[in-house]
Write a protein that holds these residues in place. Sequence first.
Motif, short mmCIF file in Angstrom:
data_model
loop_
_atom_site.label_atom_id
_atom_site.label_comp_id
_atom_site.label_asym_id
_atom_site.label_seq_id
_atom_site.Cartn_x
_atom_site.Cartn_y
_atom_site.Cartn_z
N VAL A 123 0.83 -1.20 0.00
CA VAL A 123 0.00 0.00 0.00
C VAL A 123 0.87 1.25 0.00
N VAL A 126 1.66 2.45 -3.40
CA VAL A 126 0.58 3.20 -4.05
C VAL A 126 0.68 4.68 -3.68
N ALA A 130 1.54 7.66 -6.33
CA ALA A 130 0.53 8.70 -6.51
C ALA A 130 1.11 10.08 -6.22
N LEU A 351 0.82 3.49 -11.51
CA LEU A 351 -0.05 3.70 -10.35
C LEU A 351 -1.25 2.76 -10.40
N TYR A 352 -1.75 2.52 -11.62
CA TYR A 352 -2.86 1.57 -11.75
C TYR A 352 -2.39 0.13 -11.62
N HIS A 353 -1.37 -0.22 -12.45
CA HIS A 353 -0.85 -1.59 -12.41
C HIS A 353 0.67 -1.53 -12.57
N TRP A 356 -1.71 -0.22 -7.80
CA TRP A 356 -3.08 -0.23 -7.29
C TRP A 356 -3.68 -1.63 -7.32
N THR A 357 -3.58 -2.29 -8.46
CA THR A 357 -4.22 -3.61 -8.58
C THR A 357 -3.61 -4.64 -7.65
N ILE A 360 -4.54 -2.51 -3.47
CA ILE A 360 -5.82 -1.97 -3.00
C ILE A 360 -6.91 -3.02 -3.22
N GLU A 365 -7.61 -0.75 2.57
CA GLU A 365 -6.38 -0.44 1.86
C GLU A 365 -6.45 0.95 1.21
N PHE A 366 -7.64 1.29 0.68
CA PHE A 366 -7.81 2.61 0.07
C PHE A 366 -7.57 3.73 1.08
N ALA A 369 -3.85 3.93 1.88
CA ALA A 369 -3.08 4.56 0.81
C ALA A 369 -3.33 6.07 0.78
#
Length: 399
Positions: A123, A126, A130, A351-353, A356-357, A360, A365-366, A369
């Motif tokens: 986390v 992430v 970000a 950030l996505y993969h 994040w994937t 999160i 987890e969200f 982060a």
Amino acid sequence: MSHEPRPAGRIQEVFVAFLLLGLTSFGGPIAHLGYFRTEFVERRRWLSEQAYSQLVALCQFLPGPASSQVGFAIGLMRAGPWGAAAGWLAFTLPSAIVLVLFALGAAALDGPIGQGIIHGLKVTAVAIVAHAVWGMARSLCPDPQRAGIALAAVFTVVLLSGPLSQMAAIAIGALAGMALCRTHTESDMQALPLPVSARAGHLAGLAFVTLLIGLPLLAWTTPSATVAVMDAFYRAGALVFGGGHVVLPLLEAEVVQNGWVSTDEFLTGYGAAQAVPGPMFTFAAYLGALMGPLGGGIFGAILALMMIFLPGMLLLVAVLPHWNQFRRWDRAHALMRGASAAVVGILGAALYHPAWTGAILGPHEFVLALTGFLLLSVWKLPAWAVVVILAGGGILITI
């Protein structure tokens, strides 16, 4: 370009800064670039946002471990060749030592607390990525043209995937910058203080090519196990594009198919490498400590570690003397604006993969982060403190 002697205090300063990062930089090469930006651009102000983006773009183009190459260049700019060596050593040693100990029988993290720490560290990556995307986008994508280039880079990396997608994204961004960003006249392309002579660059390039061609020939003509190991790890480091994880299939082909380590040992080490900070290339130290041809142990670990990093650093030194000359090309400013915007897009895709994937998994987890992101961007906490806090948070949401 200044060739004056660097004070010993600067070398020590570089070593301490990178040692702290080597102990706390979890999350892989893209996250490492976020840690570096926070530490050296925002906090210590050793280089500007534009200079940092130039280094990132250059190292993404070259084969080898991009984050370690960026760190090597930062150490070089700050304290000369010994600063570069100190930065690389300090950033690399912590994870290499942990993985060697693991290979030699040290207990791995297990149980709910250990798994919670690992989860919290994922986390953390992430939040770090970000924060890097947010900060770099404000500086490097201030207009619709560069924002569009960054978005195109996201599409390129996400849709193409594979080890060449990042290179393709930067190449597209550079070409788009030459076409779309030439109307921007602001002078945001500062010269990089690179204490590397043209002669040193030529020698490094010659050494890179000589070893790449000579080691396989020497391994083919001699029965030396040492030469065979040097050849295998040098080629793996020289031929990998796209970051540390891409080196895994190359290493598997060399060490597993040759019978130097078993498949189970290889996969176990790969799992352990995800749980330690620092560069992914230190996985080579784990393999070297286990490999049969050299009897394993410390010698094998050191040899494998040195050989897998060597080609990327030689190639970087070979290119650096020509960098500022390239930038004086009349279209270089526009090209680098486009390439820098593409770097922002690459960070956005990461950030996505996988960030994040892979981390999160739900609302807990969200929230964790988001907390880390705010600690970095609003409260300006150092990255190592955020690592500690979010690791503790990972324990709380796991047990």
